[in-house]
Design a protein around this motif. Structure first.
Motif, PDB file in Angstrom:
ATOM      1  N   UNK A 107       0.832  -1.208   0.000  1.00  0.00           N
ATOM      2  CA  UNK A 107       0.000   0.000   0.000  1.00  0.00           C
ATOM      3  C   UNK A 107       0.859   1.247   0.000  1.00  0.00           C
ATOM      4  N   UNK A 108       1.936   1.224   0.794  1.00  0.00           N
ATOM      5  CA  UNK A 108       2.836   2.377   0.844  1.00  0.00           C
ATOM      6  C   UNK A 108       3.438   2.640  -0.546  1.00  0.00           C
ATOM      7  N   UNK A 109       3.855   1.552  -1.226  1.00  0.00           N
ATOM      8  CA  UNK A 109       4.449   1.688  -2.550  1.00  0.00           C
ATOM      9  C   UNK A 109       3.433   2.209  -3.567  1.00  0.00           C
ATOM     10  N   UNK A 110       2.198   1.689  -3.496  1.00  0.00           N
ATOM     11  CA  UNK A 110       1.142   2.131  -4.418  1.00  0.00           C
ATOM     12  C   UNK A 110       0.841   3.615  -4.246  1.00  0.00           C
ATOM     13  N   UNK A 111       0.798   4.066  -2.989  1.00  0.00           N
ATOM     14  CA  UNK A 111       0.516   5.485  -2.717  1.00  0.00           C
ATOM     15  C   UNK A 111       1.634   6.357  -3.271  1.00  0.00           C
ATOM     16  N   UNK A 112       2.889   5.937  -3.068  1.00  0.00           N
ATOM     17  CA  UNK A 112       4.027   6.704  -3.580  1.00  0.00           C
ATOM     18  C   UNK A 112       3.998   6.780  -5.105  1.00  0.00           C
ATOM     19  N   UNK A 113       3.688   5.642  -5.754  1.00  0.00           N
ATOM     20  CA  UNK A 113       3.629   5.619  -7.219  1.00  0.00           C
ATOM     21  C   UNK A 113       2.523   6.525  -7.742  1.00  0.00           C
ATOM     22  N   UNK A 114       1.353   6.472  -7.072  1.00  0.00           N
ATOM     23  CA  UNK A 114       0.220   7.302  -7.500  1.00  0.00           C
ATOM     24  C   UNK A 114       0.537   8.784  -7.351  1.00  0.00           C
ATOM     25  N   UNK A 115       1.228   9.144  -6.260  1.00  0.00           N
ATOM     26  CA  UNK A 115       1.602  10.544  -6.052  1.00  0.00           C
ATOM     27  C   UNK A 115       2.632  11.002  -7.091  1.00  0.00           C
ATOM     28  N   UNK A 116       3.593  10.109  -7.416  1.00  0.00           N
ATOM     29  CA  UNK A 116       4.592  10.432  -8.438  1.00  0.00           C
ATOM     30  C   UNK A 116       3.925  10.659  -9.790  1.00  0.00           C
ATOM     31  N   UNK A 117       2.951   9.798 -10.098  1.00  0.00           N
ATOM     32  CA  UNK A 117       2.235   9.910 -11.379  1.00  0.00           C
ATOM     33  C   UNK A 117       1.511  11.261 -11.468  1.00  0.00           C
ATOM     34  N   UNK A 118       0.837  11.632 -10.377  1.00  0.00           N
ATOM     35  CA  UNK A 118       0.126  12.916 -10.351  1.00  0.00           C
ATOM     36  C   UNK A 118       1.092  14.083 -10.546  1.00  0.00           C
ATOM     37  N   UNK A 119       2.230  13.998  -9.865  1.00  0.00           N
ATOM     38  CA  UNK A 119       3.212  15.083  -9.939  1.00  0.00           C
ATOM     39  C   UNK A 119       3.815  15.198 -11.334  1.00  0.00           C
ATOM     40  N   UNK A 120       4.164  14.035 -11.900  1.00  0.00           N
ATOM     41  CA  UNK A 120       4.834  14.031 -13.205  1.00  0.00           C
ATOM     42  C   UNK A 120       3.891  14.416 -14.343  1.00  0.00           C
ATOM     43  N   UNK A 121       2.601  14.145 -14.189  1.00  0.00           N
ATOM     44  CA  UNK A 121       1.658  14.356 -15.292  1.00  0.00           C
ATOM     45  C   UNK A 121       0.596  15.400 -14.983  1.00  0.00           C
ATOM     46  N   UNK A 122       0.897  16.274 -14.026  1.00  0.00           N
ATOM     47  CA  UNK A 122      -0.116  17.240 -13.579  1.00  0.00           C
ATOM     48  C   UNK A 122      -0.624  18.130 -14.718  1.00  0.00           C
ATOM     49  N   UNK A 123       0.260  18.426 -15.687  1.00  0.00           N
ATOM     50  CA  UNK A 123      -0.162  19.313 -16.788  1.00  0.00           C
ATOM     51  C   UNK A 123      -1.095  18.614 -17.768  1.00  0.00           C
ATOM     52  N   UNK A 124      -0.948  17.283 -17.930  1.00  0.00           N
ATOM     53  CA  UNK A 124      -1.736  16.554 -18.919  1.00  0.00           C
ATOM     54  C   UNK A 124      -3.050  15.982 -18.362  1.00  0.00           C
ATOM     55  N   UNK A 125      -3.132  15.812 -17.055  1.00  0.00           N
ATOM     56  CA  UNK A 125      -4.309  15.156 -16.462  1.00  0.00           C
ATOM     57  C   UNK A 125      -5.474  16.145 -16.387  1.00  0.00           C
ATOM     58  N   UNK A 126      -6.638  15.716 -16.853  1.00  0.00           N
ATOM     59  CA  UNK A 126      -7.808  16.597 -16.760  1.00  0.00           C
ATOM     60  C   UNK A 126      -8.332  16.606 -15.322  1.00  0.00           C
ATOM     61  N   UNK A 127      -9.129  17.616 -14.948  1.00  0.00           N
ATOM     62  CA  UNK A 127      -9.603  17.759 -13.557  1.00  0.00           C
ATOM     63  C   UNK A 127     -10.337  16.526 -13.030  1.00  0.00           C
TER      64      UNK A 127
END
Length: 683
Positions: free
Chosen positions: A34-54
């Motif tokens: 769970x800790x790893x999944x949360x870290x990966x999800x946060x990294x994904x949000x950070x790295x793709x914040x410009x492309x992800x729709x609201x």
């Protein structure tokens, strides 16, 4: 029958330990994933914040939040598994209900445990309905209350275990209720740094209190050493288990006498798998209500002052303000001034005219409200029904002017002035005396708080669903009326009328019931803390015919006389040295006052550098050697207790007798008293 012999039981214990270890490894893995999944999800949000729709961003945040929630739940479960691994269970009941042909074997522990791939309950939580039989019945006919109704049958086997570090120390075949052997073993242990849970030795009368769900207010009168505080905390744990869907630790508040006591009891609920509960003292409550009005003497300062000298006029003021007659007098005064202190007058604002008769009518229509709210309601009614010369609603500036005019029609809204007027009104002005400018005596603190709450209304503590009040005997009728106003919730109120640190203002069950007439009451008369010899000695100081000591013997208390203060100090140092050789963990040197404790600490600290002085600024309970006052020691217990300065001058009044009794009843195994000159008459 499963696990017939002790050998079988030891084999089964290791099986349970292995299953717990497997469950612990599995949950460790889930937490790590769970800790790893949360870290990966946060990294994904950070790295793709410009492309992800609201919408996707919001969905990802919800998913992360859910993962964190599941992870936190898993961490709590892991903590419980770790506790179970040390001591999986402490009791067993085999119960054959009248509707089944085979007996159900129930192992009982601090928490429940069931393997995820089966429905089998390996361990039952001590708070579960079926576990109540372990505390309430011997072998033979028994019953318990389940969600589907009463279940009757027969207990065919009852056992108790001592398991430490996953190993069985002993097993007892128990045909009696919580076998005396187990209780004696537990009571004979040395004290720990803090209060521990008592799930393995809960007695039948204690279990009734813990599982009481019906009483809106439950008053527990418990003799010294009866375990009343521990029982109350276990009651909280039971209610949190029973009502887990609607009750959390954030909904429970304990009114605690001081920070040291709060620290001393802080282990109990976490040991039972619950979070610590919120704490508040009466002094903190008063400070919040009287902020900006005045300062005040604390309860501790009042007791210290009374213990240091005898002031008959101060005692008269304290006694006068302690009982229900005083409360009723203050209430009558509030009702009187609510009407008599309001003098309606005509209001003129520009072209607007409101006659006094209309003002009075509006005031009378709001009579159900506290005065301050009543005045605001009066102004609101008048502003709402009045129109200007053009028939329009009044502008806000005019409405505010009307509000100011209405407030001025009340003689005074200064709470300190109104409170002083109360004594003029009753013809007893001499009973109100400030310590100094804007500094109240403690006996005036809660009368003033009550007056303020009744005049201004209460905000209350809506989030609190259960209030725990300890040391009930130290609070007056007016303090209980304040609690009734502020806390519209269920309450557990506990204490001992024999342990008041201020006998001039102490409350008994009957007096508390005048505030809470529907309260359930129960007495805990059996004393578990002290040896028979110590209890008999304390009884000689403050006799209580109802106390029932547990048959546990030890050294008789010793009284050591000295001819000079230096000789008494030498005796105290020798007693401390003897404690160090005893194998006991805690020694309380309990003086009558803080000043005496401070003085003795200064005299002996060079010889005992690990000694700790406990006072009302302290916030922790320490293992080892502590010097403190009887007031601070109340609620605590020590393996050994030394009570210095037990001479005829130091211990002579009724208050002194109460302090001496409290000091003596802190001792579990060894008690010594010293004096210089003539011994106190209370000895």
């Amino acid at each position: 029958m499963v696990n017939r012999s002790e050998t079988d039981e030891k084999v089964y214990l290791q099986e349970v330990v292995a299953r717990l270890k497997y469950a612990l490894e599995a949950i460790d893995g889930r937490i790590s994933s769970a800790r790893q999944e949360i870290l990966e999800a946060k990294k994904y949000l950070w790295a793709n914040s410009a492309q992800i729709d609201p919408a996707e961003r919001a969905a990802n945040k919800v998913e992360i939040s859910l993962s964190i929630g599941h992870g936190e739940q898993a961490v709590v479960k892991r903590g419980r598994l770790r506790k179970l691994l040390q001591t999986p269970y402490f009791g067993r009941v085999d119960f054959q209900s009248d509707h089944h042909s085979e007996a159900l074997t129930c192992y009982i522990g601090v928490h429940s445990f069931a393997e995820e791939d089966s429905q089998e309950n390996v361990i039952y939580d001590w708070r579960s309905p079926i576990a109540s039989m372990f505390y309430d019945f011997n072998t033979g006919r028994a019953n318990y209350s389940s969600p589907s109704g009463e279940v009757a049958g027969e207990i065919t086997l009852k056992r108790q275990y001592s398991i430490k570090n996953s190993k069985m120390e002993y097993m007892i075949e128990s045909s009696l209720n919580i076998n005396d052997d187990v209780l004696q073993k537990e009571l004979s242990r040395t004290s720990d740094e803090k209060m521990k849970n008592i799930v393995a030795t809960i007695q039948k009368e204690q279990n009734v209190i813990i599982r009481n769900e019906s009483a809106r207010e439950l008053i527990i009168q418990g003799v010294a050493g009866s375990g009343k505080t521990s029982v109350a905390l276990h009651r909280v744990a039971y209610l949190l288990y029973r009502y887990k869907e609607t009750l959390t630790s954030q909904n429970i508040l304990i009114l605690s006498p001081n920070k040291v006591f709060s620290d001393y009891i802080s282990n109990v609920l976490p040991e039972l798998g619950e979070e610590k509960i919120m704490e508040l003292s009466f002094d903190e409550l008063a400070a919040a209500e009287l902020a900006g009005i005045c300062g005040f003497q604390t309860f501790y300062q009042q007791v210290a002052e009374l213990a240091g000298s005898v002031d008959d006029s101060a005692i008269e003021r304290i006694r006068y303000k302690a009982d229900m007659d005083f409360v009723q007098g203050l209430e009558s005064y509030i009702l009187h001034i609510s009407e008599a202190y309001f003098v309606p007058a005509d209001i003129s604002v520009g072209q607007v005219r409101i006659p006094a008769e209309e003002v009075l009518s509006a005031y009378q229509s709001a009579r159900s409200l506290p005065v301050r709210q009543r005045l605001e309601k009066t102004a609101s009614i008048l502003s709402g029904r009045t129109r200007d010369e053009n028939g329009r609603s009044l502008p806000s500036a005019t409405a505010n002017t009307i509000k100011t005019a209405v407030k001025k029609m009340f003689k005074s809204l200064n709470m300190l002035t109104l409170y002083k007027d109360f004594y003029e009104h009753t013809g007893r002005p001499e009973l109100f005396k400030l310590k100094k400018a804007k500094l109240l005596e403690f006996c005036d603190v809660f009368p003033l708080v009550y007056l303020k709450l009744r005049m201004e209304g209460t905000k209350g503590f809506d989030a609190v669903k259960h209030l725990l009040v300890d040391e009930m005997q130290d609070y007056t009728a007016i303090q209980y009326r304040v609690l009734a106003l502020l806390f519209q919730c269920k309450k557990t109120i506990l204490g001992d009328s024999s342990q008041s640190v201020n006998p001039y203002s102490s409350s008994s069950i009957s007096e508390i019931k005048q505030v809470f007439p529907g309260a359930g009451t129960v007495e805990l008369l059996k004393s578990y803390r002290s040896t028979l010899e110590i209890i008999h000695f304390a009884q000689g100081i403050n006799h209580n015919t109802r106390i029932v000591p547990v048959e546990r013997h030890g050294e008789p208390p010793v009284i050591i006389g000295a001819d000079t203060p230096e000789e008494e100090l030498s005796h105290i140092n020798r007693l401390i040295a003897r404690f160090r050789e005893s194998g006991h963990h805690s020694l309380g040197v309990v003086c009558k006052t803080h000043e005496q404790a401070q003085s003795l600490y200064e005299a002996v600290k060079s010889a005992h550098k690990d000694m700790v002085l406990l006072d009302f600024s302290s916030d922790r309970f320490h293992e080892g050697i502590m010097i403190t006052s009887a007031h601070m020691a109340k609620g605590l217990e020590f393996d050994q207790v030394i009570i210095p300065f037990c001479d005829a001058v130091n211990y002579r009044t009724e208050l002194d007798r109460s302090m001496l009794y409290i000091a003596c009843t802190r001792a579990m195994h060894v008690l010594a008293l010293t004096f210089c000159g003539e011994a106190s008459g209370w000895l």
